[in-house]
Each structure stands twice: as C-alpha cells, then as structure tokens.
Design an enzyme around this catalytic site. Structure first.
Site, PDB file in Angstrom:
ATOM      1  N   SER A 266      -9.923   2.431   2.671  1.00 23.28           N
ATOM      2  CA  SER A 266      -8.944   3.050   1.807  1.00 23.28           C
ATOM      3  C   SER A 266      -7.988   2.090   1.105  1.00 23.28           C
ATOM      4  O   SER A 266      -7.365   2.471   0.114  1.00 23.28           O
ATOM      5  CB  SER A 266      -8.119   4.045   2.621  1.00 23.28           C
ATOM      6  OG  SER A 266      -7.324   3.370   3.583  1.00 23.28           O
TER       7      SER A 266
ATOM      8  N   LYS B  21       0.849  -1.192   0.000  1.00 19.72           N
ATOM      9  CA  LYS B  21       0.000   0.000   0.000  1.00 19.72           C
ATOM     10  C   LYS B  21       0.885   1.243   0.000  1.00 19.72           C
ATOM     11  O   LYS B  21       1.906   1.283   0.710  1.00 19.72           O
ATOM     12  CB  LYS B  21      -0.910  -0.018   1.230  1.00 19.72           C
ATOM     13  CG  LYS B  21      -1.924   1.123   1.277  1.00 19.72           C
ATOM     14  CD  LYS B  21      -2.872   1.009   2.476  1.00 19.72           C
ATOM     15  CE  LYS B  21      -3.923   2.110   2.465  1.00 19.72           C
ATOM     16  NZ  LYS B  21      -4.842   2.024   3.630  1.00 19.72           N
TER      17      LYS B  21
ATOM     18  N   SER C 247     -10.389   0.398   7.062  1.00 22.79           N
ATOM     19  CA  SER C 247      -9.741   0.425   5.739  1.00 22.79           C
ATOM     20  C   SER C 247      -9.068  -0.870   5.301  1.00 22.79           C
ATOM     21  O   SER C 247      -8.616  -0.965   4.161  1.00 22.79           O
ATOM     22  CB  SER C 247      -8.705   1.546   5.687  1.00 22.79           C
ATOM     23  OG  SER C 247      -9.344   2.787   5.551  1.00 22.79           O
TER      24      SER C 247
END
Lengths: 495, 100
Positions: A160, A79, A184
């Site tokens: 997210s 990420k 998330s």
C-alpha cells in the site's frame, strides 16, 4: 552545484550540518521536484511552505551552533496513514474526506523532533488495503518505472505504500514513511528499486497511525539505501506509553553498528519459498543473493518453514477481521463524511455513510472480516487462523536454531501493469505471499534492490531477522547492497 | 462454506454498509472465491495449538493514576474532539433523532 534531489538522508544531513548547503536549498530543490511530478499522483497534499519554514528553523539552529538532530534538514514524504496536526489526513479514503487531525502521530512527531521536515502527504492504497495503489480514492499512483521495451504502459508502484515508493524512486523525496501490515513497505520498495524495512512489531508506536489490522500494523522507513533506512528507523522508533503494544526497549544506534561483514553469520534459505508461479528471474536473483552473502562471509544453510503456504490465507482472515473492527469507527458521527438520506435514522445514516465513503476493496475486506467474526463462524475461521498464525511464528522460532537471518525474494513477480489484476483480488493478494509470514510473526524484515529484470524493472531481495534484531537484517541488507551495486533510476518522463 | 445473496445482505447489514440487491449479488462470487481459498486452513493440524494473542511477548503496563498526566490523551479537549465532526451542537456530536 550538485543536484540536491540526488542525495539521500545521510548526505543531506551531513551536508546541512557541515554547511555544504542549507536546509532551505535542499527543501527548495525537492519542493520543485514535487511540484513538477503531478503525473505520478504520488502526493495527496503538498506542504511546500511548511517544509520551508521547518528548513529555515533548522538553518537557524545551525547558525546558533545547536544540534540539528539525526535527520536535521532532511525533507521527507509522509504516508497519508499518519495523522499530521493541521494537515488533512484521509488514508486515501473518501470517508475521511476533510479530516484534519488536531494531534500529531508519535512517529511523525519523532521525525520532526529529529529535524526532518515534511514535503507533503503521500498517496496510498485506501486504508492501506492493496498491493498496487489502485484502491486509493484519489487515483492510482503511477510508478516512475517503465518497461525497457519502449512501451508506455503505466506500472504499479506497489502498495500500500505506493506514493512513498514512487516518490522516492522518482527523486521527489530522499525518504518517506511507510507502514507494513502484510508487505506494504517491502513489496512497493521491491517494485521501485528502493530499500524499506519493517521493524519488529512494537518498535514504532502506532499512536496516531490510522489503524488497519492492529496486531500487524507496523511503521517503517523507505529510502534510497540501507544506511538511510537505519538512520530514519532510529528517528522513528522508540517506546511510547500511548501504545499498549509499544516495546519498552532502548533504540539501538543502528547506523553506527552497520557492517557488511557477515563472518560467523548463518543465512537461512527457506525451501518452501521456492513456489510455483515465481518468476524465474526472481529465482535467479535469489541465487545471486546467496552468492553475495557468502562473499560477505556468511554460511548459507537450508531451512524449512513448513506452514508458509498457510500464512497468506490466515492473513486474509486475521487482517480483515481486525479491519472490520477498526473501521467500525467510521460512522459519520465524529469525523469525515456523513451521508444522511432524507428522513433517515441513525442506523440508515451509518449504512449510507459507509456505503458512500468506503471503496470496493475496503468494503470487501470489512465484509469478509464481519463474516469470519460472526456468530457460528468465529471458531472455524478466526480461531483456526490464529492457531495457524501460532504455527507460522513457531516455524520461524525453530528456524532460528539453524540460522541468524533469512534470505528470500520479496515478491513473486516484478511490477505489473496498472489495471491488469483489477478483476482478480486473489491474484493480487498472492503478490504478498513472501512478505506475509514475517508480518504474522512480527519479525523485522526488509527489501533491498538487487538488479533489473529483462524488462528493465527492479527486483528486490528480502531479509527476515529474529525479533529485535533489526541490526542483523540491516547488515545483511548492506552486504547485498554493496555487492549488487544497484544505481539504476527510472528515466524522467513525468516532467 | 460459501455465502449466497441473502447471507451477503445479512453481512452487509451487520457491517452497516448499505448495499442494493445488485451489489450484493455482485459480491457473492467475490466473497466465495476468497472463502474457498481460505478453506485450506482446515487442512492444518492444530491439535494442542493455542491461538496467537500477542506476536511479541509484552506485558501490559499500568499508568500512574494521575489525571491528564499526558495532555494528548487526557481530558479537557472538547474543542479538539469536536473539530472534525460533521455536525457539532452545544458541545456535542449531532445525530439524527433516535427516540420518537
């Protein structure tokens, strides 16, 4: 030869270790999958050469008979919230455009030390603020899933960690890092039919992870199944003196202790999670989950978490407050974007840089945070929210007298069409209504896929555990996984 | 509590985000929607409740008093620190003139 991109962490690690295939072969297969999946927009930066170099190093170690590590030869996606030395890291924001860290985050370093290799940096909601991956400055991530009605509407991969979830569901990587501030990891996992666990706050170091809301931010693995999550969490976690909130505890061998035998365990069903507006199919899947856990030997007990409905509004004070403070560092001086209008002074430069660099949702949250922390409003908003947070955490403490792990839906709906909630930040926030309480209480929580809804879209079930009891969460997750038998994959339309 | 355009402009100034009048105006209902919704926290009886300070009980540690014990967080890394600066001059961050 089998399609290597269909393998998860455990199968790759074991296959590389016993010589069934090489780390290079695995990496080449995933590099090709990543290169062919641009329509998903899951990757912000691809690092195929770096992945191959690292794979060759793993193969060389094997040739010498050396230990390959917990994740030897497993290529993963990272990420873009994690700083990676020499590889651009932007948190999907223009304000960090071009930022190339001169150091490596503790979590990513731990993974490389465990033998994992990096395929690239994954798209996400800007600064991890969002639940649909639509706030990225570099475009939406498109879910690989489509409704079974034959329509081609682009769906949200969740957020997210939407690049992570999309990439795993599309078999572009066997696993990826995620971060969870208010859902998330869990919500995108539920939206895409994969597993993901947010460990107890403090298990994974926050050092080198771009901060959103520091008292909530926690890294965790996202992967195909529960076993892979257990392996990867073991590689990510660990005490780090560079993070003042890091837990100085030994990392258990979660993988070795996995068991779906829940005899003697009590599973709590919080009555307040039966909320209006929840998709009836999600309520059905919850009932199904209870039956599965009962079948695994657990006793099902009703519990009450009375402050549940206040968790989300408290979160939307606390998280923006911390964000407004954390994001004060983006000022155009030390890294990233600088906007210097003609003749501008220092203050104007700050304001111009932040106006240009932050996306709308980030601005909205920084503004909310600035307001609730400002003189005259601090007690009414921030102090009140922190008191409510204490009560939310206390609800869980009291629940642990009656149960060992909690079962609930991960989200109130399945994935929705991109753009459908654009004008409605509040409805978007409500998607995290079931995820946020565990975040406020710092508890380990995971989402596992449990089936498809009538539209052919994945649904997830959430397990929440006591502090430090990731094992209890993983074991209950495994019990569901074994009984759900979820093997559905999105049809490959992107290449 | 709710905000008006003037207050939004004030918040934007505190947050160091340049905003036109039109942008401030657009943000008024957005912020008020959220503020109206968080207002419900006022219903909660918090008598005698301490605000949360640490979600997981943890004690702050003292590190050994050794210079650069961990080179990653120690000194002598000026080049690294300046590597991403939009303007770096003479070993410093460059900013517009602040003193006339």
């Amino acid at each position: 030869m089998t399609d290597l991109t269909q393998l998860g962490i455990k199968a790759i690690r074991d296959g590389v270790a016993d010589g069934t295939f090489t780390a290079r072969e695995v990496t080449e297969a995933f590099n090709a999958a990543v290169a062919a999946a641009d329509p998903l927009n899951a990757f912000l930066v691809k690092t195929p050469e770096r992945a191959l170099e690292a794979a060759d190093a793993v193969d060389a170690r094997r040739a010498k008979g050396e230990d390959l590590g917990k994740m030897g030869g497993v290529p993963i996606g990272m990420k873009d919230l994690f700083c990676t030395q020499g590889v651009e890291t932007t948190a999907a924001s223009m304000i960090l455009g071009g930022f190339t860290p001169t150091y490596e985050s503790t979590v990513s370093q731990n993974l490389w030390d465990a033998g994992a290799t990096m395929l690239g940096k994954l798209n996400m909601d800007q600064f991890a603020m969002g639940s649909s991956n639509e706030t990225s400055a570099f475009g939406n991530v498109i879910s690989p899933w489509r409704k079974s009605d034959g329509g081609n509407a682009a769906l949200a991969p969740g957020g997210s960690s939407g690049g992570s979830s999309a990439a795993i569901a599309a078999r572009l990587c066997p696993a990826a890092t995620g971060t969870d501030t208010g859902g998330s990891i869990r919500q995108p996992a539920a939206f895409t039919g994969i597993s993901g666990i947010k460990p107890t706050y403090g298990r994974c170091s926050r050092w080198g992870t771009i901060a959103f809301a520091s008292s909530l931010d926690q890294a965790g693995p996202m992967a195909r199944d529960v076993t892979d999550c257990a392996i990867m969490l073991g590689a990510m976690a660990g005490f780090d003196p560079k993070d003042a909130t890091s837990l100085d505890l030994a990392v258990p061998d979660w993988e070795a202790a996995l068991s779906d035998d829940l005899k003697g365990k009590r599973v709590g069903i919080p009555r307040e999670y039966r909320m209006e507006g929840t998709d009836p199919q999600i309520l059905e899947s919850w009932e199904q989950g209870k039956a599965w856990l009962k079948d695994a030997g657990a006793e099902i007990v009703d519990i009450s978490l009375p402050h549940t409905k206040y968790a989300l509004p408290a979160y939307y004070i606390i998280a923006p407050a911390e964000a407004s403070s954390n994001l004060a560092r983006y000022d155009g001086v030390r890294y990233g974007l600088r906007e210097l209008p003609e003749g501008a002074g220092l203050q104007d430069m700050y304001a111009a840089t932040r106006a240009e660099g932050f996306g709308d949702e980030v601005k909205r949250r920084v503004m909310i945070g600035t307001y609730v922390l400002s003189a005259g409003f601090y007690d009414a908003y921030y102090t009140q929210a922190q008191k409510v947070r204490t009560l939310v955490a206390r609800d869980f403490e009291q629940a642990w007298d009656k149960c060992d792990v909690i079962l609930a839906p991960t989200c109130p709906t399945a994935s929705f069409a991109l753009g459908s909630l654009d004008d409605d930040p509040l409805t978007m926030y409500l998607n995290d209504v079931f995820a946020v309480p565990a975040s406020l209480a710092g508890l380990p929580a995971m989402s596992v896929p449990c089936g498809l809804n009538g539209d052919g879209l994945p649904l997830g079930l959430q397990l929440v555990g006591k502090p430090f009891d990731e094992q209890g969460v993983l074991n209950a997750g495994l019990a569901i996984e074994k009984r759900a038998g979820f093997t559905a994959q999105p049809e490959k339309w992107w290449s | 509590m709710s905000v008006d355009t003037k207050q939004v402009a004030k918040i934007a100034s505190l947050a160091r985000i340049a905003m036109s009048d039109a942008e401030c105006e657009k943000m008024v209902p957005e912020l008020n929607n959220i503020l109206d919704w968080v207002e419900q926290l006022g219903e909660v009886d918090v008598t005698g409740v301490e605000p949360m300070t640490a979600v997981i009980p943890n004690t702050l540690r003292m590190r050994d008093d050794v210079v650069n014990a961990d080179p990653k967080t120690g000194g002598d890394r000026r080049e690294d620190v300046l590597a991403n600066a939009p303007v770096a001059e003479h070993g410093f961050f460059g900013v517009p003139k602040v003193i006339e």
